[in-house]
Motif scaffolding. Structure first.
Motif, PDB file in Angstrom:
ATOM      1  N   GLY A  24       9.099   8.323   0.200  1.00  0.00           N
ATOM      2  CA  GLY A  24       8.537   6.948   1.057  1.00  0.00           C
ATOM      3  C   GLY A  24       7.409   6.608   0.611  1.00  0.00           C
ATOM      4  N   HIS A  25       7.197   4.897   0.960  1.00  0.00           N
ATOM      5  CA  HIS A  25       6.175   3.781   0.379  1.00  0.00           C
ATOM      6  C   HIS A  25       6.854   3.995  -1.798  1.00  0.00           C
ATOM      7  CE1 HIS A  25       1.655   2.606  -0.360  1.00  0.00           C
ATOM      8  NE2 HIS A  25       2.543   1.440   0.276  1.00  0.00           N
ATOM      9  N   HIS A  26       7.277   4.594  -1.882  1.00  0.00           N
ATOM     10  CA  HIS A  26       7.591   3.489  -3.441  1.00  0.00           C
ATOM     11  C   HIS A  26       7.059   4.924  -4.053  1.00  0.00           C
ATOM     12  CE1 HIS A  26       8.769  -0.034  -1.608  1.00  0.00           C
ATOM     13  NE2 HIS A  26       7.512  -0.215  -1.162  1.00  0.00           N
ATOM     14  N   GLY A  27       6.575   6.300  -3.742  1.00  0.00           N
ATOM     15  CA  GLY A  27       6.410   6.558  -4.249  1.00  0.00           C
ATOM     16  C   GLY A  27       5.146   7.216  -4.886  1.00  0.00           C
ATOM     17  N   SER A  28       4.497   5.997  -4.031  1.00  0.00           N
ATOM     18  CA  SER A  28       3.228   6.313  -3.863  1.00  0.00           C
ATOM     19  C   SER A  28       1.819   7.843  -3.841  1.00  0.00           C
ATOM     20  CB  SER A  28       1.964   5.571  -3.011  1.00  0.00           C
ATOM     21  OG  SER A  28       2.193   6.135  -1.475  1.00  0.00           O
ATOM     22  N   GLU A  29       0.895   7.950  -4.178  1.00  0.00           N
ATOM     23  CA  GLU A  29       0.398   8.844  -4.762  1.00  0.00           C
ATOM     24  C   GLU A  29      -0.023   9.039  -2.693  1.00  0.00           C
ATOM     25  OE1 GLU A  29      -3.308   8.242  -6.691  1.00  0.00           O
ATOM     26  OE2 GLU A  29      -4.542   6.823  -5.225  1.00  0.00           O
ATOM     27  N   GLY A  30      -0.348   8.863  -1.852  1.00  0.00           N
ATOM     28  CA  GLY A  30      -0.699   8.893  -1.112  1.00  0.00           C
ATOM     29  C   GLY A  30       0.512   9.044   0.805  1.00  0.00           C
ATOM     30  N   GLY A  31       1.930   9.791  -0.571  1.00  0.00           N
ATOM     31  CA  GLY A  31       2.933  10.793   0.587  1.00  0.00           C
ATOM     32  C   GLY A  31       3.534  11.926  -0.188  1.00  0.00           C
ATOM     33  N   THR A  32       4.652  11.652   0.301  1.00  0.00           N
ATOM     34  CA  THR A  32       5.570  12.641  -0.641  1.00  0.00           C
ATOM     35  C   THR A  32       4.782  14.836  -0.637  1.00  0.00           C
ATOM     36  OG1 THR A  32       6.716  10.929  -1.129  1.00  0.00           O
ATOM     37  CG2 THR A  32       7.975  12.826  -1.743  1.00  0.00           C
ATOM     38  N   VAL A  63      18.341  15.826  -4.576  1.00  0.00           N
ATOM     39  CA  VAL A  63      17.712  13.817  -5.284  1.00  0.00           C
ATOM     40  C   VAL A  63      17.203  13.169  -4.650  1.00  0.00           C
ATOM     41  CG1 VAL A  63      19.410  11.519  -5.546  1.00  0.00           C
ATOM     42  CG2 VAL A  63      20.984  14.118  -5.917  1.00  0.00           C
ATOM     43  N   ALA A  64      16.758  12.589  -5.375  1.00  0.00           N
ATOM     44  CA  ALA A  64      15.119  11.706  -5.198  1.00  0.00           C
ATOM     45  C   ALA A  64      15.213  10.043  -5.296  1.00  0.00           C
ATOM     46  CB  ALA A  64      13.431  12.517  -5.381  1.00  0.00           C
ATOM     47  N   VAL A  65      15.269   9.245  -4.686  1.00  0.00           N
ATOM     48  CA  VAL A  65      15.981   7.752  -5.090  1.00  0.00           C
ATOM     49  C   VAL A  65      14.430   7.531  -5.030  1.00  0.00           C
ATOM     50  CG1 VAL A  65      16.670   5.905  -4.895  1.00  0.00           C
ATOM     51  CG2 VAL A  65      17.698   8.614  -4.705  1.00  0.00           C
ATOM     52  N   ILE A  66      14.071   6.441  -5.567  1.00  0.00           N
ATOM     53  CA  ILE A  66      12.511   5.829  -6.067  1.00  0.00           C
ATOM     54  C   ILE A  66      12.445   4.209  -6.062  1.00  0.00           C
ATOM     55  CG2 ILE A  66      10.570   5.342  -6.567  1.00  0.00           C
ATOM     56  CD1 ILE A  66       9.893   8.181  -7.428  1.00  0.00           C
ATOM     57  N   SER A  67      12.342   3.689  -5.054  1.00  0.00           N
ATOM     58  CA  SER A  67      12.536   2.080  -5.079  1.00  0.00           C
ATOM     59  C   SER A  67      11.125   1.767  -5.459  1.00  0.00           C
ATOM     60  CB  SER A  67      13.162   1.448  -3.311  1.00  0.00           C
ATOM     61  OG  SER A  67      13.308   0.055  -4.001  1.00  0.00           O
ATOM     62  N   PRO A 102       5.984   4.485  -9.508  1.00  0.00           N
ATOM     63  CA  PRO A 102       5.861   5.830  -8.718  1.00  0.00           C
ATOM     64  C   PRO A 102       4.566   6.482  -9.459  1.00  0.00           C
ATOM     65  CG  PRO A 102       7.709   6.494 -10.270  1.00  0.00           C
ATOM     66  CD  PRO A 102       7.423   5.409 -10.197  1.00  0.00           C
ATOM     67  N   ALA A 103       3.358   7.406  -8.572  1.00  0.00           N
ATOM     68  CA  ALA A 103       2.448   7.965  -9.235  1.00  0.00           C
ATOM     69  C   ALA A 103       2.677   9.050  -9.647  1.00  0.00           C
ATOM     70  CB  ALA A 103       1.219   8.464  -7.974  1.00  0.00           C
ATOM     71  N   ALA A 104       2.870   9.416 -10.836  1.00  0.00           N
ATOM     72  CA  ALA A 104       1.900  10.776 -11.884  1.00  0.00           C
ATOM     73  C   ALA A 104       2.192  11.657 -11.297  1.00  0.00           C
ATOM     74  CB  ALA A 104       2.020  10.774 -13.093  1.00  0.00           C
ATOM     75  N   GLU A 105       1.209  12.405  -9.977  1.00  0.00           N
ATOM     76  CA  GLU A 105       1.838  13.503  -8.849  1.00  0.00           C
ATOM     77  C   GLU A 105       2.176  13.829  -8.298  1.00  0.00           C
ATOM     78  OE1 GLU A 105       0.002  16.235  -7.905  1.00  0.00           O
ATOM     79  OE2 GLU A 105      -0.744  15.885  -9.343  1.00  0.00           O
ATOM     80  N   THR A 106       3.333  12.402  -8.137  1.00  0.00           N
ATOM     81  CA  THR A 106       4.121  11.957  -6.974  1.00  0.00           C
ATOM     82  C   THR A 106       5.375  12.588  -7.593  1.00  0.00           C
ATOM     83  OG1 THR A 106       3.361  10.865  -5.569  1.00  0.00           O
ATOM     84  CG2 THR A 106       5.724  10.857  -5.279  1.00  0.00           C
ATOM     85  N   LEU A 107       5.758  12.572  -8.765  1.00  0.00           N
ATOM     86  CA  LEU A 107       6.740  12.742  -9.706  1.00  0.00           C
ATOM     87  C   LEU A 107       6.776  14.456 -10.082  1.00  0.00           C
ATOM     88  CD1 LEU A 107       6.821   9.533 -12.140  1.00  0.00           C
ATOM     89  CD2 LEU A 107       8.503  10.271 -10.553  1.00  0.00           C
ATOM     90  N   PHE A 129      15.056   9.312  -9.364  1.00  0.00           N
ATOM     91  CA  PHE A 129      16.476   8.128  -9.931  1.00  0.00           C
ATOM     92  C   PHE A 129      15.823   7.002  -9.424  1.00  0.00           C
ATOM     93  CE2 PHE A 129      19.566  11.252  -9.933  1.00  0.00           C
ATOM     94  CZ  PHE A 129      20.236  11.101 -10.465  1.00  0.00           C
ATOM     95  N   ARG A 130      15.285   6.097 -10.287  1.00  0.00           N
ATOM     96  CA  ARG A 130      14.254   5.286  -9.882  1.00  0.00           C
ATOM     97  C   ARG A 130      15.433   3.777  -9.554  1.00  0.00           C
ATOM     98  NH1 ARG A 130       8.628   6.227 -13.200  1.00  0.00           N
ATOM     99  NH2 ARG A 130       9.084   4.175 -12.666  1.00  0.00           N
ATOM    100  N   THR A 131      14.875   3.016  -8.872  1.00  0.00           N
ATOM    101  CA  THR A 131      15.134   1.394  -9.549  1.00  0.00           C
ATOM    102  C   THR A 131      14.577   0.675 -10.345  1.00  0.00           C
ATOM    103  OG1 THR A 131      13.812   1.043  -7.667  1.00  0.00           O
ATOM    104  CG2 THR A 131      16.351   1.653  -7.281  1.00  0.00           C
ATOM    105  N   ASP A 132      13.758   0.743 -11.025  1.00  0.00           N
ATOM    106  CA  ASP A 132      12.995  -0.006 -12.081  1.00  0.00           C
ATOM    107  C   ASP A 132      13.696   0.855 -12.982  1.00  0.00           C
ATOM    108  OD1 ASP A 132      11.620   2.407 -12.184  1.00  0.00           O
ATOM    109  OD2 ASP A 132       9.996   2.167 -12.592  1.00  0.00           O
ATOM    110  N   ARG A 133      14.396   1.700 -13.065  1.00  0.00           N
ATOM    111  CA  ARG A 133      14.969   2.586 -14.523  1.00  0.00           C
ATOM    112  C   ARG A 133      16.520   1.976 -14.514  1.00  0.00           C
ATOM    113  NH1 ARG A 133      10.646   7.368 -16.437  1.00  0.00           N
ATOM    114  NH2 ARG A 133       9.207   6.005 -16.722  1.00  0.00           N
ATOM    115  N   HIS A 134      16.748   2.048 -13.616  1.00  0.00           N
ATOM    116  CA  HIS A 134      18.216   2.641 -13.625  1.00  0.00           C
ATOM    117  C   HIS A 134      18.874   1.557 -12.487  1.00  0.00           C
ATOM    118  CE1 HIS A 134      16.806   7.093 -13.653  1.00  0.00           C
ATOM    119  NE2 HIS A 134      18.174   6.745 -13.941  1.00  0.00           N
TER     120      HIS A 134
END
Length: 809
Positions: A730-738, A750-754, A764-769, A780-785
């Motif tokens: 959710g929310h591109h991996g921001s610190e406010g969710g997940t 599998v977790a996909v971050i757009s 995405p936030a480091a804490e979320t990762l 997996f991240r769309t900015d890298r993959h």
């Protein structure tokens, strides 16, 4: 059929000796395209080329092995030219660094936005670690206030090499720039510049620029804006600043299939040649002089157009034709095209990948070979109309019939290329060109006359009136043809090998018809039927449920495909500044051969989730549109809802607890609740539509929209969340969710971050990762993959990415 003499030339087969330039260019272009698409591996192609050319020299007494080795050596040379690394001092080697550059502006700055201008800088010096060093290469920059052509400037900004294509159906940005001779760009928003005086520009480029500026200024001063725009387009190419909003006019030309009228092309160059050659027929003694004038004129025309690929091709052919004209010889069409292609390849190897050049070469061949072959084939049929239709034998109607044959030939030859690159074809162009092209030719002639005689009192007014009249006819005809339903169609792109097969089939058919062999009609019919079917045949459904997460920058867009053939699109937004729907989503859907969307879900009305959906709604058949029911003060949402109403698409507001049943699967709605959540960190985000796909034995797919911690807590409290094999974070991996509580229940494999590369939000936030890694999820991240494809098989989750990226653990 090889010669029997002892000289190397006599040893070559007769078919090769007649058209060596054509075969040489075909070999080079085919290998270069194969290398650019990855069909050919990365090798030391220069060494291979030298070895094969040495073999050809050793086999010079044996005709066919010699030709095979020669063409293979040229092909290896073409592959090597595309695979060449950057020179040691190229500015692109400073990728990712904030540096200062000194260079000369080598093209006219072009307006690309309300407050943005783009120009190309040829670099001579750059700073590396605070010290000035020699630099080479050309770089593209976008600034708020433009420098002048030929000005020497100091530019400071972040240097970037363009990212490769990251989605299905997307053009490769690096190749788009490299074929223009540009190796890097300065990151928009980071560029500062200051003038340093006049720079050095080659005299031919300077002459072309002066001609271009003079033509633009003359038409702006003496003609209405639309007539000035069209006349400028025909003579020197699209103006840098049209002076009015020309997008609707350009769209009319695109939809009518006559957009080639808006770019200076080989047609205009050939008209100039015809005028000069007509004078040469009157006086044979003047032929050499006129040929030299013709070669100079077409070269300056190409420079004035900014070395547009079509005009450069026509200029190269024009120089060759002028030489043949001066020597009283008849040039060969295929050899002339080969000479033009080789000339451009020598100047810029990446030109073989240029769409404009490929279309220009195909159109030239169609005009010179396919149209006469079809006309001869029809004449051989000896069909006589019945008595009531005897009037059709009148000469004017026969000329119109020949025009239809020419239009059909051009459409047949260009359609596979247009479908492959632009995923659209315009059948109406067969008729539209019969009306628009003659009017545009008259406008071209009137424009030339107005340039030459516009300063005379009465004559200038007359030529201006002619320009206005013909410009109105051209624009009116394009608008009328663009409005015809079904005149412009979206198609599925053919693969490269199929495009080649179509063009080869047309060549075989043309050869047979020209040599009076009726089997040529069979070849033409097979090509036409195959082309029609191939551009409309949908892809077979996947063997297991599949989700494709597109790289739309800082936004979300995911396509879910089921083995039953059902297709669901969840969101369609992304980076600002571009139309995500037309630039990313529609090309990707067509490249995947998706014929319709059963369901489209807009999770919430933020631009990064709905910015591209309007284009999808306007272009794709859609069964049901699902929305969160939230209203935002957004022009984007209003335009989207208006498009849904206009198309008559069923509209549904999602509520938690609902189930959307599809053939072969079910979408369970987890959120938003009713009534909506209020007073949260972001009400629009926390009332996103959250759905779970349940299909088969491969596990669940949970798409969380932009839901944050408050929404996650509500869903957990209501007991609707179950473990899912794949989680779209959710929310591109921001610190406010997940949150940890959310992940403890979902337990994704599998977790996909757009998210967008280097986005300003830190997603995405480091804490979320860290939380995702703690539950053992592969990230997996769309900015890298780039685009990410996830397949839910019965006992495993298979993930493939468009880019190599960084392999997750």
């Amino acid at each position: 059929m090889g010669g029997t003499g002892k000289s190397p030339g006599a040893a070559l087969p007769d078919w090769f000796r007649r058209r060596p330039l054509a075969y040489a260019y075909i070999a080079i272009a085919a290998a270069a395209m194969g290398r650019s698409t990855g069909w050919l591996p990365a090798l030391s192609w220069e060494a291979v080329a030298i070895g094969l050319l040495g073999v050809a020299l050793a086999l010079r007494r044996r005709p066919y092995p010699c030709v095979v080795a020669l063409l293979a050596g040229l092909a290896a040379f073409g592959a090597g030219a595309i695979a060449l690394d950057l020179p040691p001092n190229d500015v692109a080697r400073l990728h990712g660094r904030l540096e200062s550059l000194v260079g000369t502006v080598v093209d006219e700055p072009r307006r690309v936005g309300e407050r943005a201008w783009r120009f190309t800088l040829r670099c001579t010096r750059a700073t590396v670690g605070g010290r000035w060093v020699r630099a080479t290469g050309q770089i593209r920059a976008t600034v708020a206030s433009p420098p002048r052509f030929g000005e020497r400037v100091l530019v400071r900004g972040v240097i970037e090499r363009p990212r490769p294509a990251t989605n299905p159906g997307a053009a490769d940005p690096e190749f788009l720039l490299r074929r223009q001779g540009i190796t890097a760009r300065l990151r928009p928003g980071s560029v500062r510049w200051e003038p340093l005086g006049a720079g050095e520009v080659p005299w031919l480029a300077a002459a072309g620029h002066r001609v271009r500026r003079a033509v633009q200024e003359h038409f702006r001063a003496t003609l209405p804006s639309r007539a000035a725009y069209l006349a400028t387009c025909l003579i020197v190419g699209e103006p840098d600043d049209p002076g009015f909003d020309a997008e609707s006019l350009r769209e009319d030309f695109r939809r009518a299939g006559v957009v080639h009228v808006l770019v200076v092309s080989g047609q205009q160059v050939m008209l100039l040649l015809l005028l000069l050659f007509f004078a040469g027929r009157i006086s044979l003694r003047l032929r050499p002089l006129l040929a030299g004038v013709a070669a100079l004129v077409v070269t300056i025309s190409a420079a004035a157009s900014g070395w547009d690929s079509s005009v450069s091709r026509a200029a190269a052919m024009g120089v060759l034709i002028a030489g043949a004209f001066a020597g009283y010889r008849r040039p060969d069409v295929e050899n002339s095209l080969g000479f033009a292609g080789l000339t451009m390849f020598g100047a810029q190897p990446y030109s073989v990948l240029d769409v404009g050049l490929q279309l220009s070469l195909a159109a030239s061949w169609a005009a010179a070979r396919l149209v006469p072959a079809l006309a001869r084939g029809l004449s051989e049929l000896r069909w006589q109309p019945p008595a009531p239709l005897a009037w059709t034998r009148a000469r004017p109607l026969r000329a119109i019939g020949l025009g239809f044959v020419a239009g059909f030939a051009f459409h047949l030859c260009l359609s596979p290329l247009l479908g492959h690159y632009f995923q659209r074809v315009a059948p109406i162009a067969v008729v539209a060109n019969l009306v628009v092209v003659p009017a545009a030719t008259c406008l071209f002639a009137a424009g030339i006359g107005h340039l030459a005689l516009g300063g005379l009192p009465l004559v200038g007014e007359a030529t201006a009136l002619l320009c206005r009249t013909f410009a109105n006819q051209v624009a009116g005809a394009a608008h009328g043809f663009a409005a015809i339903p079904g005149g412009n169609l979206a198609v599925f792109p053919l693969p490269s090998w199929a495009v080649v097969a179509v063009l080869v089939g047309l060549g075989v058919g043309a050869w047979c018809l020209w040599h009076r062999r009726p089997i040529g009609w069979v070849a033409i019919a097979i090509v036409a039927i195959g082309l029609f079917v191939g551009e409309r045949l949908p892809a077979p459904p996947p063997a297991a449920p599949t989700a494709i997460f597109f790289d739309v920058g800082q936004g979300d867009a995911a396509l879910v495909r089921l083995p039953s053939g059902a297709n669901v699109l969840v969101d369609g937004g992304g980076r600002s500044g571009i139309d995500v729907g037309r630039r990313i989503l529609l090309p990707a859907l067509r490249a995947l051969r998706i014929p319709r969307l059963d369901v489209v879900i807009a999770t919430h009305p933020h631009f990064d989730h709905i910015g591209g959906l309007r284009a999808v709604v306007e272009e794709m058949p859609i069964g049901l549109f699902v929305d969160s029911g939230q209203i935002a003060p957004s022009l984007t949402q209003r335009a989207l809802l208006a498009a849904i109403r206009r198309r008559g698409i069923r509209f549904h507001v999602a509520r938690a607890g609902e189930e959307l049943r599809l053939p072969g699967g079910t979408l369970r709605v987890l959120a938003p609740p009713h009534p909506h959540l209020t007073d949260t960190r972001s009400d629009l985000n926390n009332n996103s539509v959250v759905v779970v796909l349940e299909a088969g034995e491969g596990g669940r797919l949970l798409l969380a929209g932009d839901a944050e911690a408050e929404a996650e807590a509500v869903m957990l409290a209501r007991g609707r969340v179950l473990p899912a094999a794949v989680l779209k974070v959710g929310h591109h991996g921001s610190e406010g969710g997940t949150t940890a509580a959310w992940l403890a229940v979902v337990r994704p494999r599998v977790a996909v971050i757009s998210c967008g590369a280097e986005n300003p939000f830190g997603h995405p936030a480091a804490e979320t990762l860290r939380r995702l890694a703690a539950v053992g999820a592969r990230i997996f991240r769309t900015d890298r993959h780039g685009a990410i494809t996830v397949t839910l098989r019965p006992r495993e989750v298979v993930v493939s990415t468009y880019l190599a990226g960084e392999a997750p653990p």
